[in-house]
Enzyme design. Structure first.
Site, PDB file in Angstrom:
ATOM      1  N   LYS A 138      21.782  -3.637  13.243  1.00  0.00           N
ATOM      2  CA  LYS A 138      21.059  -2.894  14.960  1.00  0.00           C
ATOM      3  C   LYS A 138      21.966  -4.286  15.489  1.00  0.00           C
ATOM      4  O   LYS A 138      22.394  -5.758  15.224  1.00  0.00           O
ATOM      5  CB  LYS A 138      19.665  -3.076  15.012  1.00  0.00           C
ATOM      6  CG  LYS A 138      19.499  -2.235  14.942  1.00  0.00           C
ATOM      7  CD  LYS A 138      17.788  -1.704  15.613  1.00  0.00           C
ATOM      8  CE  LYS A 138      16.926  -1.367  15.129  1.00  0.00           C
ATOM      9  NZ  LYS A 138      15.409  -1.288  15.342  1.00  0.00           N
ATOM     10  N   HIS A 141      21.573  -8.173  20.306  1.00  0.00           N
ATOM     11  CA  HIS A 141      21.254  -8.129  22.150  1.00  0.00           C
ATOM     12  C   HIS A 141      21.306  -9.404  22.862  1.00  0.00           C
ATOM     13  O   HIS A 141      20.526 -10.451  22.400  1.00  0.00           O
ATOM     14  CB  HIS A 141      20.803  -7.263  22.808  1.00  0.00           C
ATOM     15  CG  HIS A 141      19.370  -7.256  22.189  1.00  0.00           C
ATOM     16  ND1 HIS A 141      18.381  -8.053  22.636  1.00  0.00           N
ATOM     17  CD2 HIS A 141      18.370  -6.635  21.235  1.00  0.00           C
ATOM     18  CE1 HIS A 141      16.818  -7.815  21.998  1.00  0.00           C
ATOM     19  NE2 HIS A 141      16.960  -7.001  21.200  1.00  0.00           N
ATOM     20  N   HIS A 144      18.114 -11.975  22.011  1.00  0.00           N
ATOM     21  CA  HIS A 144      18.431 -12.270  20.622  1.00  0.00           C
ATOM     22  C   HIS A 144      18.465 -13.434  20.887  1.00  0.00           C
ATOM     23  O   HIS A 144      18.148 -14.690  20.066  1.00  0.00           O
ATOM     24  CB  HIS A 144      19.007 -11.905  19.574  1.00  0.00           C
ATOM     25  CG  HIS A 144      18.095 -10.361  18.771  1.00  0.00           C
ATOM     26  ND1 HIS A 144      18.875  -9.270  19.292  1.00  0.00           N
ATOM     27  CD2 HIS A 144      16.930 -10.454  18.704  1.00  0.00           C
ATOM     28  CE1 HIS A 144      17.720  -8.689  18.431  1.00  0.00           C
ATOM     29  NE2 HIS A 144      17.060  -8.773  18.114  1.00  0.00           N
TER      30      HIS A 144
HETATM   31  N1  ARG Z   1      13.227  -8.604  15.666  1.00  0.00           N
HETATM   32  C1  ARG Z   1      12.893  -7.624  16.857  1.00  0.00           C
HETATM   33  C2  ARG Z   1      13.845  -7.552  17.978  1.00  0.00           C
HETATM   34  O1  ARG Z   1      14.387  -7.309  17.509  1.00  0.00           O
HETATM   35  C3  ARG Z   1      11.620  -8.871  17.399  1.00  0.00           C
HETATM   36  C4  ARG Z   1      10.584 -10.059  16.552  1.00  0.00           C
HETATM   37  C5  ARG Z   1      10.172 -10.465  17.043  1.00  0.00           C
HETATM   38  N2  ARG Z   1       9.092 -10.553  16.348  1.00  0.00           N
HETATM   39  C6  ARG Z   1       7.915 -10.722  15.386  1.00  0.00           C
HETATM   40  N3  ARG Z   1       7.030 -11.218  15.102  1.00  0.00           N
HETATM   41  N4  ARG Z   1       7.517  -9.286  16.117  1.00  0.00           N
HETATM   42  O2  ARG Z   1      13.207  -6.223  18.827  1.00  0.00           O
END
Ligand code: ARG
Length: 598
Positions: A138, A141, A144
């Site tokens: 993905k 963004h 991140h």
């Molecule tokens: N990968 C997720 C995203 O990009 C963020 C993860 C956040 N952490 C979690 N433990 N849910 O939206």
């Protein structure tokens, strides 16, 4: 130093107020350096005393302050006591102040401010910080990027305070998108491209398969089947997925290296494929699962049993969801790390998600759910590179580097820099981090490259430049004759301002440690740099008598040390670059800093 002074003031106060000094120390704060020259060094809010004493009325604070000052006496440490608007003000013996601050900065080195009494009695804790957590295939963004730098800051700060920190990157490596990606790769993927540029290739495949899936229902069906196979542990599907993951992480590691960031653990949603099933069983055994009419399985969070607020934990086809995996991950981390605190750094859009996860943990009977904390941050709009929208973290880093290189190239200099790329990256990253950390983390903001590099001089470039300039000062004059500092030589207003500002570093660290906001440290370092700029202009080292030059060098060395400490906490690697090579807007601004301060 600051603490000894605070204690000395607290002892005096304790005698007349009949309160233990310990209860007063945290209410005594170093006065921020202002444009006024003769300010007190410490102050105490009279309101805080009234509250401590359970006084109902705050009417007479001024009068109260005046009466207290009459009872207090100056001594060898405190040379003046006065009443301000609602405050008691204390001035410290100047030479004592100078000596104590400089000595402490030198002695404590990278621990300066952290050994303060403000942190005393702080138990060492086991802290898990989960941050960055990008999604394979993905779009990367800006969220991140923010999660990455904010999480790194929080981990650095906690570590500096003596806690045992575990840094986890929880990669988005599971979920329905892998059904699409697996199907897409079988249709449009290329092995060579996967190896040479995995993030880009997987992203391209993902975009293409998404497009095709909207017109061709068969693709959507295949994707569904692929994810179902993954969830069931089909070896062939899993081995393809494993390669996507491994190659992506390899590339991530390279990028984090450029940022100077590391993780103790690369975890991911995929780790909790099987454990999610155990969680569902556990929830079921506790009678917490309910089936909706659509066939999804939910946990009721309404508290009334009417399903007005639910969290879905299993789809009708039996596959797990984001929340299910987060439940499994939290329990697993508790087993593994027995944490006292777990911090999730993720954008504010995920607030509800985390609330639900924490609530379910609590309903399940895990009292430690209260030790889990979501640190949210705002949305950044409009981060674009010259080539267009940002897709990968790497694009941002390359853009920072090239813009900084361009800045540097616009300066005519005869010197050749040894590693312009690295310099540009380090300085550019500092600029990126500072612009992100200047406001409240929760605030949204509009991204602008002008803001990164030029906003009124208060940038990361300015901090790096100040650091470089102070390094070169030390290098030019050496530190050989610094042993015995004649503190009488540091009594000009510029020196005193710097000393007063250095005195406050522990309070600023304390503030950031309380609310986890980097902005306190950022504005502290910017002010420190402005003060250093003014002092550098007026307090000559060259051609000054030896004791004056030595004392001034000592002062600048202290500034450089604290500046570097603060920058490192923020995740900025202080860089030493000869100043002639760093000439940008900021430096012009530096050279025109008005004398009367920031
Ligand atoms: N990968 C997720 C995203 O990009 C963020 C993860 C956040 N952490 C979690 N433990 N849910 O939206």
């Amino acid at each position: 130093m600051a603490c000894a002074f605070r204690r000395s003031i607290a002892c005096q106060l304790s005698r007349i107020l009949a309160l233990p000094p310990e209860s007063l120390i945290k209410s005594i704060s170093a006065v921020p350096v202002s444009k006024k020259e003769e300010v007190a060094d410490f102050q105490l809010s009279v309101d805080s005393l009234l509250e401590d004493n359970n006084h109902q009325s705050k009417l007479d604070t001024q009068d109260h302050a005046r009466r207290l000052t009459e009872k207090l006496k100056c001594d060898t440490v405190v040379t003046a006591i006065s009443a301000g608007p609602g405050t008691l003000n204390f001035k410290i013996n100047r030479e004592l102040l100078t000596k104590a601050v400089l000595q402490q900065v030198l002695e404590d080195g990278s621990k300066y401010g952290l050994k303060s009494e403000l942190f005393s009695g702080l138990p060492q804790k086991r802290i898990v910080v989960e941050f960055s957590s990008p999604n394979v295939a993905k779009k990367f963004h800006v969220g991140h990027l923010r999660s990455t730098i904010i999480g790194n800051f929080i981990a650095n700060l906690k570590e500096a305070l003596g806690h045992q920190v575990t840094r986890i990157n929880y990669i988005g490596d599971w979920g329905m998108q892998f059904g699409l990606l697996g199907t897409g790769f079988q249709l449009f993927g290329y092995e060579e491209k996967l190896h040479s540029n995995p993030l880009q290739h997987l992203f391209d495949v993902y975009v293409q398969v998404n497009k095709e899936a909207t017109d061709d229902k068969n693709i959507a069906k295949l994707a569904h089947e692929f994810f179902h196979r993954l969830e069931l542990g089909d070896m062939q599907a899993l081995s393809l997925w494993q390669r996507f993951r491994d190659l992506s992480i390899e590339e991530y590691i390279q990028i984090y290296k450029r940022l100077g960031i590391y993780f103790d653990e690369y975890s991911g949603e995929s780790f909790y494929r099987e454990k999610s099933r155990d969680i569902l069983k556990l929830l079921d055994s506790k009678g917490l699962l309910q089936k909706t009419i659509t066939g999804n399985v939910v946990v009721d969070l309404s508290g009334t049993g009417d399903l007005s607020s639910v969290c879905t934990v299993m789809r009708s086809d039996g596959t797990s969801l984001y929340a299910t995996r987060d439940l499994a991950a939290a329990i697993d981390r508790m087993d593994k790390y027995n944490f006292d605190t777990m911090i999730y750094v993720a954008d504010k859009g995920q607030k509800r998600h985390f609330q639900q996860v924490f609530q379910i943990l609590k309903i399940m009977g895990y009292e430690w759910a209260e030790r889990c904390q979501h640190v949210p941050f705002g949305i950044v709009k409009g981060m674009k590179t010259r080539r267009g929208d940002v897709t990968f973290l790497e694009d941002v880093l390359n853009e920072v580097q090239s813009r900084m290189l361009q800045n540097m190239a616009s300066i005519k200099t005869t010197k050749k820099m040894e590693n312009p790329q690295e310099t540009a990256e380090r300085v550019g990253l500092a600029a990126l981090i500072i612009q992100d950390f200047r406001g409240l983390l929760l605030s949204d903001y509009q991204f602008s490259w002008d803001r990164v590099f030029q906003s009124r001089g208060d940038t990361g470039v300015f901090l790096q430049y100040t650091h470089a300039r102070l390094c070169s000062l030390e290098e030019t004059f050496g530190c050989g004759y610094l042993n015995d500092v004649n503190v009488a030589c540091l009594q000009e207003p510029q020196s005193v301002s710097i000393l007063q500002h250095l005195l406050r570093f522990d309070e600023v660290l304390y503030k950031s440690s309380q609310d986890l906001q980097p902005k306190h440290i950022v504005s502290y370092l910017l002010t420190l740099s402005h003060l250093a700029a003014m002092a550098h202009k007026t307090l000559q080292v060259k051609d000054s008598p030896a004791d004056v030059a030595g004392a001034r060098l000592h002062l600048f060395k202290a500034v450089r040390s604290v500046l570097a400490n603060g920058m490192k906490l923020l995740g900025i690697i202080p860089f030493y670059v000869p100043e002639s090579l760093l000439c940008t807007e900021q430096i012009r601004k530096w050279q025109h800093t008005p004398r009367n301060g920031p």
